[in-house]
Design a protein around this motif. Structure first.
Motif, PDB file in Angstrom:
ATOM      1  N   ALA A  47      -7.446 -10.608  -1.897  1.00  0.00           N
ATOM      2  CA  ALA A  47      -6.098 -11.038  -2.266  1.00  0.00           C
ATOM      3  C   ALA A  47      -5.196  -9.839  -2.544  1.00  0.00           C
ATOM      4  O   ALA A  47      -4.023  -9.819  -2.136  1.00  0.00           O
ATOM      5  N   ALA A  48      -5.731  -8.842  -3.226  1.00  0.00           N
ATOM      6  CA  ALA A  48      -4.930  -7.658  -3.531  1.00  0.00           C
ATOM      7  C   ALA A  48      -4.560  -6.903  -2.264  1.00  0.00           C
ATOM      8  O   ALA A  48      -3.427  -6.413  -2.123  1.00  0.00           O
ATOM      9  N   VAL A  49      -5.487  -6.794  -1.320  1.00  0.00           N
ATOM     10  CA  VAL A  49      -5.189  -6.123  -0.051  1.00  0.00           C
ATOM     11  C   VAL A  49      -4.067  -6.853   0.678  1.00  0.00           C
ATOM     12  O   VAL A  49      -3.140  -6.219   1.216  1.00  0.00           O
ATOM     13  N   THR A  50      -4.136  -8.168   0.700  1.00  0.00           N
ATOM     14  CA  THR A  50      -3.061  -8.947   1.323  1.00  0.00           C
ATOM     15  C   THR A  50      -1.728  -8.663   0.643  1.00  0.00           C
ATOM     16  O   THR A  50      -0.699  -8.488   1.312  1.00  0.00           O
ATOM     17  N   TRP A  51      -1.739  -8.610  -0.672  1.00  0.00           N
ATOM     18  CA  TRP A  51      -0.514  -8.312  -1.406  1.00  0.00           C
ATOM     19  C   TRP A  51       0.019  -6.917  -1.057  1.00  0.00           C
ATOM     20  O   TRP A  51       1.217  -6.742  -0.822  1.00  0.00           O
ATOM     21  N   PHE A  52      -0.851  -5.930  -1.000  1.00  0.00           N
ATOM     22  CA  PHE A  52      -0.398  -4.580  -0.669  1.00  0.00           C
ATOM     23  C   PHE A  52       0.201  -4.524   0.739  1.00  0.00           C
ATOM     24  O   PHE A  52       1.183  -3.829   0.974  1.00  0.00           O
ATOM     25  N   GLU A  53      -0.396  -5.255   1.650  1.00  0.00           N
ATOM     26  CA  GLU A  53       0.144  -5.293   3.014  1.00  0.00           C
ATOM     27  C   GLU A  53       1.518  -5.949   3.046  1.00  0.00           C
ATOM     28  O   GLU A  53       2.406  -5.532   3.796  1.00  0.00           O
ATOM     29  N   GLU A  54       1.707  -6.969   2.224  1.00  0.00           N
ATOM     30  CA  GLU A  54       2.976  -7.707   2.224  1.00  0.00           C
ATOM     31  C   GLU A  54       4.080  -6.993   1.446  1.00  0.00           C
ATOM     32  O   GLU A  54       5.270  -7.216   1.705  1.00  0.00           O
ATOM     33  N   SER A  55       3.696  -6.144   0.500  1.00  0.00           N
ATOM     34  CA  SER A  55       4.704  -5.530  -0.376  1.00  0.00           C
ATOM     35  C   SER A  55       5.056  -4.103   0.017  1.00  0.00           C
ATOM     36  O   SER A  55       5.886  -3.463  -0.646  1.00  0.00           O
ATOM     37  N   LEU A  56       4.465  -3.580   1.089  1.00  0.00           N
ATOM     38  CA  LEU A  56       4.780  -2.210   1.488  1.00  0.00           C
ATOM     39  C   LEU A  56       6.218  -2.123   1.982  1.00  0.00           C
ATOM     40  O   LEU A  56       6.810  -3.102   2.454  1.00  0.00           O
ATOM     41  N   ILE A  57       6.776  -0.937   1.857  1.00  0.00           N
ATOM     42  CA  ILE A  57       8.164  -0.681   2.234  1.00  0.00           C
ATOM     43  C   ILE A  57       8.168   0.395   3.311  1.00  0.00           C
ATOM     44  O   ILE A  57       7.554   1.452   3.166  1.00  0.00           O
ATOM     45  N   LYS A  58       8.875   0.123   4.392  1.00  0.00           N
ATOM     46  CA  LYS A  58       8.964   1.072   5.496  1.00  0.00           C
ATOM     47  C   LYS A  58      10.347   1.722   5.520  1.00  0.00           C
ATOM     48  O   LYS A  58      11.333   1.146   5.088  1.00  0.00           O
ATOM     49  N   GLY A  59      10.376   2.952   6.049  1.00  0.00           N
ATOM     50  CA  GLY A  59      11.661   3.607   6.294  1.00  0.00           C
ATOM     51  C   GLY A  59      12.312   4.221   5.075  1.00  0.00           C
ATOM     52  O   GLY A  59      13.503   4.538   5.108  1.00  0.00           O
ATOM     53  N   ILE A  60      11.549   4.442   3.984  1.00  0.00           N
ATOM     54  CA  ILE A  60      12.097   5.035   2.762  1.00  0.00           C
ATOM     55  C   ILE A  60      11.264   6.250   2.370  1.00  0.00           C
ATOM     56  O   ILE A  60      10.033   6.217   2.403  1.00  0.00           O
ATOM     57  N   ARG A  61      11.931   7.308   2.016  1.00  0.00           N
ATOM     58  CA  ARG A  61      11.263   8.484   1.484  1.00  0.00           C
ATOM     59  C   ARG A  61      11.960   8.894   0.186  1.00  0.00           C
ATOM     60  O   ARG A  61      13.191   8.865   0.103  1.00  0.00           O
ATOM     61  N   VAL A  62      11.180   9.262  -0.828  1.00  0.00           N
ATOM     62  CA  VAL A  62      11.743   9.710  -2.101  1.00  0.00           C
ATOM     63  C   VAL A  62      11.792  11.227  -2.092  1.00  0.00           C
ATOM     64  O   VAL A  62      10.769  11.892  -1.862  1.00  0.00           O
ATOM     65  N   LYS A  63      12.986  11.777  -2.319  1.00  0.00           N
ATOM     66  CA  LYS A  63      13.173  13.221  -2.306  1.00  0.00           C
ATOM     67  C   LYS A  63      13.503  13.727  -3.703  1.00  0.00           C
ATOM     68  O   LYS A  63      14.243  13.077  -4.450  1.00  0.00           O
TER      69      LYS A  63
END
Length: 376
Positions: free
Chosen positions: A271-287
């Motif tokens: 369940a946690a793996v599914t959550w991590f896959e669903e909550s990831l964010i693409k196209g953002i980098r923190v500088k």
């Protein structure tokens, strides 16, 4: 039991052995030198010298010096610092001041280090101190299996069951190593090992009970939970009850180390793996960018942080997600919840880990774990 005297702190040229990993103490070391903390018994002197990593008995003697009479340790000191006589005297004078904790990688890290030193040297005082630390950890556990941030219990949020900074999981890692018969813990007697086995089982049960079920679906974990109701709870004013992917990922990485996991553990990981896959964010980098030097109450900052669009950036996660909406969540010291990094005041924006790559470690290990255990 053993009696500490100032004799063991006398300055001699320390013997050298194979170095023991000091990385678990880096956070505490950073806080001693760089963070304002009114609870410090001693503060660093200018150009405070350090023991070499190979001088493990000298470092272990420092650990004994910091250990309180209840077996636990205070946080935020550099265990490798070569202390002055005045610093040593101050620490000896407060042995019964039991402001002991698991925060910032404290107590369980000292236990692990002492176990390794005793195994390398067979000097009895390190074994005694290690066992005293283990008994401290056993005493601090709630009946429901969780651990507070501080023990003896304080009157603030530190009473909460705490996953933040690996307080809970750090203890469980040590106990797992003992139960797995790791060589550095070969000296643990059968009676103590049985107490650890009971404690470990209760800890697993608490981990499973605290996984957040949102909209009837299991997700990740919160940083901290009410010690009675087991509901997500506030910690510091900028740490709201939420689905937390940094500490949650560390919980999953720990669960994935368990041999022959039962169905409940397998379900929790899946369940946690599914959550991590669903909550990831693409196209953002923190500088991190230069900024005007500013002195705040707790720290001095010369940088700032911004989130920028970057199509080549690897997947990233925010530390917090709002329960219910699953929106990325941020917070200021006034406990005002906001929904972007830019809305966080600079002192917290630059001084806290609002984004994390930690879930990627879970995803990287998941396929092998899944094939070994979930498909058995």
């Amino acid at each position: 039991m053993f009696c500490l005297s100032s004799a063991i702190y006398s300055q001699v040229t320390p013997a050298e052995y194979k170095a023991i990993d000091l990385s678990p103490f880096l956070d505490a070391t950073h806080h001693w030198y760089d963070i304002t903390d009114n609870d410090k018994v001693v503060s660093p002197v200018p150009n405070q010298p350090k023991y070499k990593p190979t001088q493990i008995t000298a470092i272990a003697d420092n650990i004994l010096l910091y250990q309180k009479n209840n077996g636990g340790w205070p946080k935020n000191y550099d265990i490798t610092a070569i202390l002055t006589e005045e610093q040593k005297d101050k620490l000896i004078a407060v042995k019964n001041d039991l402001h002991t904790t698991f925060d910032n990688g404290t107590s369980y890290t000292q236990v692990e280090y002492l176990a390794n030193v005793y195994t390398a040297t067979h000097i009895a005082k390190y074994q005694d101190a290690c066992l005293k630390g283990i008994n401290y950890m056993l005493s601090a556990q709630y009946d429901n299996g969780g651990w507070p941030q501080y023990y003896p219990l304080q009157k603030d949020y530190s009473r909460c069951i705490t996953f933040n900074d690996d307080a809970f999981i750090g203890i469980m890692e040590v106990f797992k190593n003992i139960l797995d018969d790791q060589p550095e813990y070969a000296f643990i007697d059968a009676a103590t090992k049985q107490k650890i086995r009971t404690s470990f089982t209760k800890g697993i049960d608490c981990i499973l009970k605290t996984q957040i079920k949102d909209n009837n679906i299991l997700t990740s974990w919160c940083q901290q939970y009410d010690e009675v109701s087991l509901q997500p709870a506030w910690a510091r004013k900028f740490e709201p009850p939420s689905i937390c992917n940094a500490e949650g990922a560390n919980v999953v990485l720990f669960l994935m180390k368990i041999n022959d996991p039962n169905k409940e553990i397998i379900n929790a990981i899946e369940a946690a793996v599914t959550w991590f896959e669903e909550s990831l964010i693409k196209g953002i980098r923190v500088k991190t960018i230069p900024a005007e030097k500013t002195v705040y109450k707790f720290r001095t900052s010369s940088t700032d942080r911004i989130a920028v669009n970057d199509s080549l950036a690897p997947p990233i996660w925010t530390r917090y997600y709002e329960i219910g909406s699953h929106k990325p969540l941020f917070c200021n010291r006034d406990s005002k919840v906001v929904y972007s990094l830019a809305e966080v005041d600079r002192e917290r924006r630059d001084g806290y880990g609002w984004y994390t790559y930690k879930p990627q470690e879970v995803l990287n290990k998941y396929k092998v774990w899944h094939q070994k255990w979930a498909l058995k």
